[in-house]
Design a protein around this motif. Structure first.
Motif, short mmCIF file in Angstrom:
data_model
loop_
_atom_site.label_atom_id
_atom_site.label_comp_id
_atom_site.label_asym_id
_atom_site.label_seq_id
_atom_site.Cartn_x
_atom_site.Cartn_y
_atom_site.Cartn_z
N SER A 189 40.67 38.01 27.78
CA SER A 189 39.94 39.17 28.29
C SER A 189 38.56 39.24 27.65
CB SER A 189 40.73 40.44 27.99
OG SER A 189 39.96 41.56 28.33
N ARG A 190 37.54 39.65 28.44
CA ARG A 190 36.20 39.81 27.88
C ARG A 190 36.08 41.14 27.14
NH1 ARG A 190 32.97 35.95 30.17
NH2 ARG A 190 33.51 35.32 32.28
N SER A 191 36.99 42.05 27.47
CA SER A 191 36.88 43.41 26.92
C SER A 191 37.57 43.53 25.56
CB SER A 191 37.49 44.39 27.93
OG SER A 191 37.65 45.62 27.34
N GLU A 192 36.95 44.30 24.68
CA GLU A 192 37.53 44.56 23.35
C GLU A 192 38.65 45.59 23.49
OE1 GLU A 192 35.29 43.99 19.95
OE2 GLU A 192 35.27 42.20 21.22
N LYS A 193 38.49 46.44 24.50
CA LYS A 193 39.40 47.58 24.67
C LYS A 193 40.74 47.13 25.25
CE LYS A 193 38.72 52.31 25.77
NZ LYS A 193 37.63 53.26 25.79
N GLN A 194 41.83 47.72 24.76
CA GLN A 194 43.16 47.39 25.26
C GLN A 194 43.56 48.44 26.30
OE1 GLN A 194 46.43 46.62 25.49
NE2 GLN A 194 46.33 44.47 24.92
N THR A 195 43.08 48.26 27.52
CA THR A 195 43.40 49.23 28.58
C THR A 195 44.87 49.11 28.97
OG1 THR A 195 41.15 49.04 29.43
CG2 THR A 195 42.78 49.94 30.94
N LYS A 196 45.57 50.26 28.96
CA LYS A 196 47.00 50.25 29.32
C LYS A 196 47.15 50.55 30.82
CE LYS A 196 48.70 50.29 24.93
NZ LYS A 196 48.44 51.35 23.96
N LEU A 197 48.24 50.12 31.41
CA LEU A 197 48.41 50.27 32.86
C LEU A 197 49.56 51.21 33.24
CD1 LEU A 197 48.09 46.50 33.86
CD2 LEU A 197 46.26 48.13 33.45
N VAL A 198 49.34 51.92 34.35
CA VAL A 198 50.38 52.77 34.95
C VAL A 198 50.39 52.44 36.45
CG1 VAL A 198 50.98 55.17 35.54
CG2 VAL A 198 50.14 54.65 33.25
N VAL A 199 51.58 52.50 37.06
CA VAL A 199 51.68 52.26 38.49
C VAL A 199 52.25 53.49 39.17
CG1 VAL A 199 52.57 50.71 40.29
CG2 VAL A 199 52.23 49.83 37.97
N ILE A 200 51.59 53.90 40.25
CA ILE A 200 52.11 55.01 41.07
C ILE A 200 52.20 54.48 42.50
CG2 ILE A 200 51.57 57.27 42.10
CD1 ILE A 200 50.30 58.13 39.51
N SER A 201 53.39 54.59 43.08
CA SER A 201 53.52 54.08 44.45
C SER A 201 54.54 54.90 45.24
CB SER A 201 53.97 52.62 44.42
OG SER A 201 54.05 52.11 45.73
N ASN A 202 54.36 54.89 46.54
CA ASN A 202 55.39 55.47 47.42
C ASN A 202 55.57 54.53 48.59
OD1 ASN A 202 54.76 57.09 50.25
ND2 ASN A 202 52.90 56.63 49.08
N CYS A 203 56.75 54.64 49.22
CA CYS A 203 57.00 53.81 50.41
C CYS A 203 57.73 54.64 51.45
CB CYS A 203 57.80 52.56 50.03
SG CYS A 203 59.53 52.87 49.67
N GLY A 204 57.75 54.11 52.68
CA GLY A 204 58.33 54.85 53.80
C GLY A 204 59.84 54.80 53.88
N PHE A 205 60.44 53.71 53.45
CA PHE A 205 61.90 53.58 53.52
C PHE A 205 62.54 54.39 52.38
CE2 PHE A 205 61.27 49.24 55.71
CZ PHE A 205 61.44 49.79 56.96
N PRO A 206 63.83 54.76 52.54
CA PRO A 206 64.40 55.67 51.55
C PRO A 206 64.97 55.04 50.27
CG PRO A 206 65.90 55.43 53.41
CD PRO A 206 64.70 54.61 53.73
#
Ligand SMILES: Cc1cc2nc3c(=O)[nH]c(=O)nc-3n(C[C@H](O)[C@H](O)[C@H](O)COP(=O)(O)O)c2cc1C
Length: 239
Positions: free
Chosen positions: A123-140
């Motif tokens: 990574s070029r960045s010094e910062k340790q960016t953390k990740l979150v995922v938000i998703s929805n779908c049409g099927f149940p």
């Protein structure tokens, strides 16, 4: 703490994804974070050309003149980045995928092995960016997020980062237009999303308890299927 949410739904503010993002943002804001919502659909993001100019001739800078330079900067300045996307054909939307491909400008091309013995770029960045995922779908069923779960695990590895929270909502078709009888359930769900936003900022992790509560079905699969089919019949009858 800076939290940036990149929303890849083509429906932007009118989407079911935004219903989730809005509440999550509220919670994160209440916990003291500076939250920014970026609607990728409103940005000019051309597909990656695969020319590798960003790696060789102009390190860190993409040759394409569009909004990605600004977005890569936002990404790099964030402590937490949220990838928010509906499920499209068992994957992220095309808008989100174009955005993700273009993030490679932020990587140094050199190869090295990670802790698991697999090759990765630096990574070029010094910062340790953390990740979150938000998703929805049409099927149940929750199984429709299988690809996203694996995808973001791999993406985090690629970015030398980690996924600190995943919020997957099946049966998301009723988030924006819930029938009256389901309003209390949706309202409870929205509060839970706020809790999730708070936890992510305060503890840098989504608790297992909150995650499980967020995945509880609103109604039975049978009820959801019947309501969906009824709605499609009504729409088709009006054509
Ligand atoms: C092109 C397209 C592909 C989709 N593929 C899936 C899918 O594979 N599985 C699923 O459960 N829902 C699928 N959906 C439904 C969306 O995930 C669902 O409508 C979601 O609520 C859209 O979120 P949004 O309103 O934020 O855009 C698809 C919708 C579209 C338009």
């Amino acid at each position: 703490m800076k939290v940036t949410i990149f929303n890849g739904s083509p429906r932007g503010k009118k989407g079911n994804t935004h219903v989730m993002v809005k509440e999550f943002s509220k919670g994160a804001g209440q916990a003291g974070a500076e939250v920014e919502n970026v609607f990728l659909v409103k940005k000019k993001i051309r597909p990656c050309r695969g020319c590798f100019t960003c790696w060789i001739k102009t390190p860190g800078k993409c040759i394409i003149k569009d909004d990605m330079a600004e977005l890569i900067q936002k990404f790099g300045e964030s402590d937490i980045v949220v990838f928010a996307t509906p499920v499209y054909v068992d994957n992220v939307t095309g808008i989100m995928k174009n955005f993700m491909d273009r993030l490679i400008a932020g990587l140094d091309p050199h190869f090295e092995k990670d802790e698991g013995g697999e090759c990765v770029h630096i990574s070029r960045s010094e910062k340790q960016t953390k990740l979150v995922v938000i998703s929805n779908c049409g099927f149940p069923e929750q199984s429709h997020f299988q690809v996203l779960e694996l995808l973001f695990k791999r993406v985090a590895r690629n970015m030398r980062s980690e996924v600190i929270g995943e919020i997957y909502r099946s049966g998301g078709g009723i988030l924006r237009e819930a029938p009256l009888i389901l309003k209390p359930v949706i309202s409870k769900y929205k509060k839970l999303l706020q809790t999730a936003g708070m936890e992510i900022v305060e503890k840098q992790r989504l608790s297992e308890e909150t995650r499980l509560r967020l995945e509880k079905p609103f109604i039975s699969d049978e009820q959801y299927i019947a309501a969906a089919n009824e709605r499609f019949d009504a729409l088709l009858a009006n054509v």
